[in-house]
Design a protein around this motif. Structure first.
Motif, PDB file in Angstrom:
ATOM      1  N   THR A   1       0.849  -1.186   0.000  1.00  0.00           N
ATOM      2  CA  THR A   1       0.000   0.000   0.000  1.00  0.00           C
ATOM      3  C   THR A   1       0.888   1.241   0.000  1.00  0.00           C
ATOM      4  OG1 THR A   1      -0.128   0.117   2.418  1.00  0.00           O
ATOM      5  CG2 THR A   1      -1.806  -1.204   1.293  1.00  0.00           C
ATOM      6  N   SER A   2       0.299   2.371  -0.337  1.00  0.00           N
ATOM      7  CA  SER A   2       1.077   3.611  -0.419  1.00  0.00           C
ATOM      8  C   SER A   2       1.627   4.030   0.937  1.00  0.00           C
ATOM      9  CB  SER A   2       0.210   4.731  -1.000  1.00  0.00           C
ATOM     10  OG  SER A   2      -0.970   4.906  -0.213  1.00  0.00           O
ATOM     11  N   SER A   3       0.934   3.646   2.009  1.00  0.00           N
ATOM     12  CA  SER A   3       1.356   4.046   3.355  1.00  0.00           C
ATOM     13  C   SER A   3       2.120   2.953   4.090  1.00  0.00           C
ATOM     14  CB  SER A   3       0.127   4.440   4.183  1.00  0.00           C
ATOM     15  OG  SER A   3      -0.764   3.339   4.290  1.00  0.00           O
TER      16      SER A   3
ATOM     17  N   ASN B   1      -5.808   1.512  -0.411  1.00  0.00           N
ATOM     18  CA  ASN B   1      -4.764   2.340  -1.015  1.00  0.00           C
ATOM     19  C   ASN B   1      -3.592   1.476  -1.475  1.00  0.00           C
ATOM     20  OD1 ASN B   1      -6.136   4.790  -0.649  1.00  0.00           O
ATOM     21  ND2 ASN B   1      -5.394   4.937   1.466  1.00  0.00           N
TER      22      ASN B   1
ATOM     23  N   THR C   1      -0.862  -0.101  -3.856  1.00  0.00           N
ATOM     24  CA  THR C   1      -0.083   0.203  -5.053  1.00  0.00           C
ATOM     25  C   THR C   1       0.103  -1.053  -5.887  1.00  0.00           C
ATOM     26  OG1 THR C   1       1.970  -0.127  -3.804  1.00  0.00           O
ATOM     27  CG2 THR C   1       1.108   2.127  -3.961  1.00  0.00           C
TER      28      THR C   1
ATOM     29  N   ASN D   1      -7.174  -0.434  -6.619  1.00  0.00           N
ATOM     30  CA  ASN D   1      -6.437   0.062  -5.457  1.00  0.00           C
ATOM     31  C   ASN D   1      -7.123  -0.178  -4.119  1.00  0.00           C
ATOM     32  OD1 ASN D   1      -6.134   2.406  -7.827  1.00  0.00           O
ATOM     33  ND2 ASN D   1      -4.200   1.681  -6.962  1.00  0.00           N
TER      34      ASN D   1
END
Length: 267
Positions: free
Chosen positions: A152-154, A182, A184, A211
């Motif tokens: 994930t992006s975070s 979220n 990626t 996503n």
């Protein structure tokens, strides 16, 4: 990693093969003691080392003739010989050492596995009983190697409430919906998410995009924490690295009464 079944292992003693052919089977010669359950599924990730720890006990008047380990690729019917243990000597296919396959007291190890190593692995055990007869045992497991894990992006999962409700045809009602992700990358094979309501009920995601995963909350909406987490039954979840933030669930506290009032506007 695996060689074709056309290879032959170097035999230390030709008479061992003869004993296998003419020896009758007798029961109860040994017991499997491994925690590795026969027929079980092992999920792992590309690049890892997988250990098959098949253990057993034999009686004092018995001895092990040999052990053989086999691999059957997915969709195939033939077993390919990986290695054998004869008279205390561990031999891989062709009689030459292979860095991808090793053995010690903890079991047989497959190093740096890839998706091509997915399939059924088995051990064939031959034990000589006190009467000179051969007893044969067999165990197998399936290995599923994920190509890569999700990201994930975070670096962790995040759940939030979508402002607009969604109409679900199956129920004929509007539902509040949550979104989690979220991502990626979903991993290969792709992961999925499961949701837990305040009452402890577990549901699959209702929808998914490239996503995110969404969940239409069952009506009437309960108050409490709603949580999303990776589906632990899928091989890609293993690649999320247990103990990292991505392997942990994310939750959101909702006021059920407030959301029920909001949904009334869409009826």
């Amino acid at each position: 990693m695996m060689a074709s079944s056309g290879y032959r292992l170097t035999r230390l003693c030709a008479s061992l093969v003869l004993v296998l052919v003419i020896g009758a089977q007798e029961s109860g010669a040994f017991n499997w003691t491994s925690a590795l359950q026969n027929g079980s599924l092992i999920n792992d990730c590309t690049g890892n080392t997988v250990t098959f720890n098949w253990t057993f006990t034999i009686k004092t008047d018995e001895h092990v003739l040999n052990e053989e380990w086999y691999f059957r690729p997915i969709g195939k019917t033939d077993n390919n010989l990986i290695a054998t243990m004869v008279a205390g000597n561990f031999l891989t296919v062709g009689g030459e050492p292979q860095p991808q396959v090793t053995q010690d007291e903890t079991g047989i190890h497959l190093h740096n596995v890839t998706s091509a190593d997915s399939g059924v692995y088995s051990v064939h055990l031959n034990v000589i009983g006190p009467s000179g007869q051969t007893v044969m045992g067999y165990q197998e497991v399936e290995l599923d190697v994920a190509v890569k894990g999700p990201q994930t992006s975070s670096g962790y999962l995040n759940v939030s409430l979508i402002p607009e409700p969604v109409f679900v045809n199956e129920s004929g009602q509007y539902h509040a919906q949550l979104v989690c992700g979220n991502f990626t990358t979903m991993g290969n094979p792709p992961v999925s998410l499961e949701w837990t309501t305040p009452g402890g009920h577990v549901y699959p995601s209702t929808f998914s995009t490239a996503n995110n995963f969404t969940f239409a909350i069952p009506n009437p909406v309960e108050s409490g924490h709603y949580a999303c987490r990776l589906n632990t039954s899928l091989p890609s979840e293993v690649c999320a690295k247990a103990g990292t933030l991505l392997s942990e669930s994310a939750s959101l506290l909702l006021d059920g009464q407030e959301i029920r009032l909001q949904l009334m506007e869409f009826r």
